[in-house]
Motif scaffolding. Structure first.
Motif, PDB file in Angstrom:
ATOM      1  N   LYS A 157      -9.067  -6.539  11.496  1.00  0.00           N
ATOM      2  CA  LYS A 157      -7.790  -5.802  12.499  1.00  0.00           C
ATOM      3  C   LYS A 157      -7.789  -6.842  13.608  1.00  0.00           C
ATOM      4  O   LYS A 157      -6.654  -7.118  14.228  1.00  0.00           O
ATOM      5  N   THR A 167      -6.086  10.499   5.525  1.00  0.00           N
ATOM      6  CA  THR A 167      -5.818   9.672   4.456  1.00  0.00           C
ATOM      7  C   THR A 167      -7.202   9.446   3.720  1.00  0.00           C
ATOM      8  O   THR A 167      -8.214   9.981   4.095  1.00  0.00           O
ATOM      9  N   THR A 209      -5.918   9.487  11.121  1.00  0.00           N
ATOM     10  CA  THR A 209      -4.664  10.034  10.309  1.00  0.00           C
ATOM     11  C   THR A 209      -5.448  10.486   9.005  1.00  0.00           C
ATOM     12  O   THR A 209      -6.311   9.788   8.487  1.00  0.00           O
ATOM     13  N   ARG A 265      -1.434  -1.707  -5.969  1.00  0.00           N
ATOM     14  CA  ARG A 265      -2.143  -1.975  -7.113  1.00  0.00           C
ATOM     15  C   ARG A 265      -2.211  -1.283  -8.377  1.00  0.00           C
ATOM     16  O   ARG A 265      -2.280  -1.804  -9.587  1.00  0.00           O
ATOM     17  N   THR A 266      -1.736  -0.244  -8.025  1.00  0.00           N
ATOM     18  CA  THR A 266      -1.877   0.929  -9.177  1.00  0.00           C
ATOM     19  C   THR A 266      -0.450   1.674  -9.487  1.00  0.00           C
ATOM     20  O   THR A 266       0.147   2.430  -8.863  1.00  0.00           O
ATOM     21  N   SER A 300       1.311   3.277  -2.526  1.00  0.00           N
ATOM     22  CA  SER A 300       0.828   4.413  -3.111  1.00  0.00           C
ATOM     23  C   SER A 300       0.200   5.682  -2.741  1.00  0.00           C
ATOM     24  O   SER A 300      -0.013   6.704  -3.401  1.00  0.00           O
ATOM     25  N   ASN A 352       0.938  -2.710   5.412  1.00  0.00           N
ATOM     26  CA  ASN A 352       0.249  -1.607   5.587  1.00  0.00           C
ATOM     27  C   ASN A 352      -0.982  -1.406   4.631  1.00  0.00           C
ATOM     28  O   ASN A 352      -2.027  -0.871   5.162  1.00  0.00           O
ATOM     29  N   THR A 372      -2.755  -2.013  12.450  1.00  0.00           N
ATOM     30  CA  THR A 372      -3.890  -2.448  13.083  1.00  0.00           C
ATOM     31  C   THR A 372      -4.939  -1.152  13.261  1.00  0.00           C
ATOM     32  O   THR A 372      -4.493  -0.466  12.660  1.00  0.00           O
ATOM     33  N   LYS A 421       0.646   5.302  -9.881  1.00  0.00           N
ATOM     34  CA  LYS A 421       0.608   6.163  -8.499  1.00  0.00           C
ATOM     35  C   LYS A 421       1.794   5.702  -7.647  1.00  0.00           C
ATOM     36  O   LYS A 421       2.877   6.422  -6.935  1.00  0.00           O
ATOM     37  N   ASP A 474      -1.876  -7.292  -6.466  1.00  0.00           N
ATOM     38  CA  ASP A 474      -3.012  -7.223  -6.123  1.00  0.00           C
ATOM     39  C   ASP A 474      -3.146  -8.013  -4.898  1.00  0.00           C
ATOM     40  O   ASP A 474      -3.305  -9.292  -5.153  1.00  0.00           O
ATOM     41  N   LEU A 475      -3.237  -7.545  -3.559  1.00  0.00           N
ATOM     42  CA  LEU A 475      -3.356  -8.240  -2.416  1.00  0.00           C
ATOM     43  C   LEU A 475      -4.878  -9.160  -2.414  1.00  0.00           C
ATOM     44  O   LEU A 475      -5.040  -9.958  -1.320  1.00  0.00           O
ATOM     45  N   ILE A 511      -0.588   6.522   4.403  1.00  0.00           N
ATOM     46  CA  ILE A 511       0.407   6.178   5.246  1.00  0.00           C
ATOM     47  C   ILE A 511       1.408   5.411   4.679  1.00  0.00           C
ATOM     48  O   ILE A 511       2.758   5.578   5.061  1.00  0.00           O
ATOM     49  N   GLY A 547       0.865  -1.346   0.065  1.00  0.00           N
ATOM     50  CA  GLY A 547       0.177   0.146   0.025  1.00  0.00           C
ATOM     51  C   GLY A 547       0.911   1.282   0.011  1.00  0.00           C
ATOM     52  O   GLY A 547       0.714   2.228   0.777  1.00  0.00           O
ATOM     53  N   TYR A 562     -14.167  -4.521   8.541  1.00  0.00           N
ATOM     54  CA  TYR A 562     -12.704  -4.056   8.741  1.00  0.00           C
ATOM     55  C   TYR A 562     -12.372  -4.288  10.161  1.00  0.00           C
ATOM     56  O   TYR A 562     -11.017  -4.750  10.417  1.00  0.00           O
ATOM     57  N   PRO A 566      -2.081   3.308  13.429  1.00  0.00           N
ATOM     58  CA  PRO A 566      -1.791   4.914  13.271  1.00  0.00           C
ATOM     59  C   PRO A 566      -2.623   5.937  14.189  1.00  0.00           C
ATOM     60  O   PRO A 566      -2.224   6.894  14.080  1.00  0.00           O
ATOM     61  N   GLY A 567      -4.071   5.369  14.472  1.00  0.00           N
ATOM     62  CA  GLY A 567      -4.847   6.445  15.019  1.00  0.00           C
ATOM     63  C   GLY A 567      -5.384   7.112  14.030  1.00  0.00           C
ATOM     64  O   GLY A 567      -5.064   6.961  12.867  1.00  0.00           O
TER      65      GLY A 567
END
Ligand code: NAP
Length: 253
Positions: A169, A200, A198, A44-45, A21, A99, A151, A48, A70-71, A24, A19, A165, A195-196
């Protein structure tokens, strides 16, 4: 705790960030490269990831490698294929930052869409597991390898409407603990970062009405990402950290 990383903390370390691209992961890639790492940018992209690669080059960092992957892949073969390509280039990997993730939908359990549910579990858990498993031999070839999972507070205490989601986690916390129990800190240290709140795309999707300027930027939370990836944390394993309260960098908000 305050942490002041050395400028060359990650010199010559080879670190893969999933992740990379956006958000975080993108910031972690730039930060690791700034501290001397050779980074492998997985996402994936392609376009980016190319932008992140160029930013690293412009900043004078070591050449970054783009890995379009691609995960959501459910077969093992692509993960093993990727690991083989990386092994052919270099026999070790110093760090893996797991991430990448997707949010799915914010909806009560009674309304969670089963297809979206499966997609979230596929990317956040199954893909992350298969990638980690495939890369383990490379990590174990490094002298002080670090494996980091991403997480969330909703993965520690259940919260209404966070559905797949949150479940993913909870599973991430469990996966981190199991890996940490299976290796000594000296062989492979394994930790997680929450991360808390954030700023994005994922946060904006979860809280569309929230004022983004009230949030930390990814650059503000990098102290823990550096600490855990560098050798200063070589005795730490099995811990789930909070980026915004456990470890801060002096001079950062
Ligand atoms: P983001 O801005 O949405 O970025 C997600 C990244 O994951 C993107 O680079 C995306 O790539 C990649 N990705 C998504 N699906 C993928 C797939 N199938 N295969 C490969 N890559 C994929 O998210 P973020 O907010 O930075 O979140 C990063 C991590 O922190 C996540 O694990 C998230 O759960 C966790 N987290 C975030 C917050 C927050 O407030 N932001 C809070 C707690 C936890 P594309 O660009 O190709 O889509």
């Amino acid at each position: 705790m305050y942490y002041q990383p050395k400028n060359n903390l990650l010199d010559h370390k080879r670190i893969l960030i999933t992740g990379a691209s956006e958000g975080i992961g993108r910031q972690a890639a730039l930060t690791y490269a700034h501290h001397g790492a050779s980074v492998l940018l997985l996402g994936r992209t392609e376009h980016k990831l190319n932008i992140v690669q160029n930013l690293i080059a412009e900043a004078g960092g070591r050449k970054a490698r783009v890995l379009v992957f691609d995960l959501a892949n459910t077969q093992l073969a692509p993960y093993q294929g990727l690991a083989q390509i990386l092994a052919d280039e270099c026999l070790y990997l110093d760090g893996l930052l797991n991430n990448a993730g997707i949010l799915g939908e914010i909806a009560p359990m009674a309304k969670q869409d089963a297809t979206l549910w499966s997609e979230v579990i596929a990317v956040n858990i199954n893909g992350t597991f298969m990638l980690t498993q495939a890369l383990l031999p490379l990590l174990l070839n490094a002298s002080s390898p670090s494996l980091i999972f991403s997480t969330s507070s909703v993965g520690r205490k259940g919260r209404a409407t966070w559905g797949a989601y949150a479940v993913s986690k909870f599973a991430t916390e469990g996966m981190m603990q199991i890996f940490a129990e299976e290796y000594t800190a000296a062989t492979l240290r394994v930790n997680a970062i929450n991360p808390g709140r954030t700023r994005t795309n994922m946060r904006a999707k979860a809280f569309p009405m929230e004022a983004p300027d009230q949030l930390k930027n990814p650059a503000d939370i990098m102290a823990i990402y550096l600490y855990l990836m560098g050798d200063d944390s070589r005795h730490k394993t099995g811990v789930s950290f909070n980026a915004q309260s456990d470890v801060k960098q002096r001079g950062m908000t």
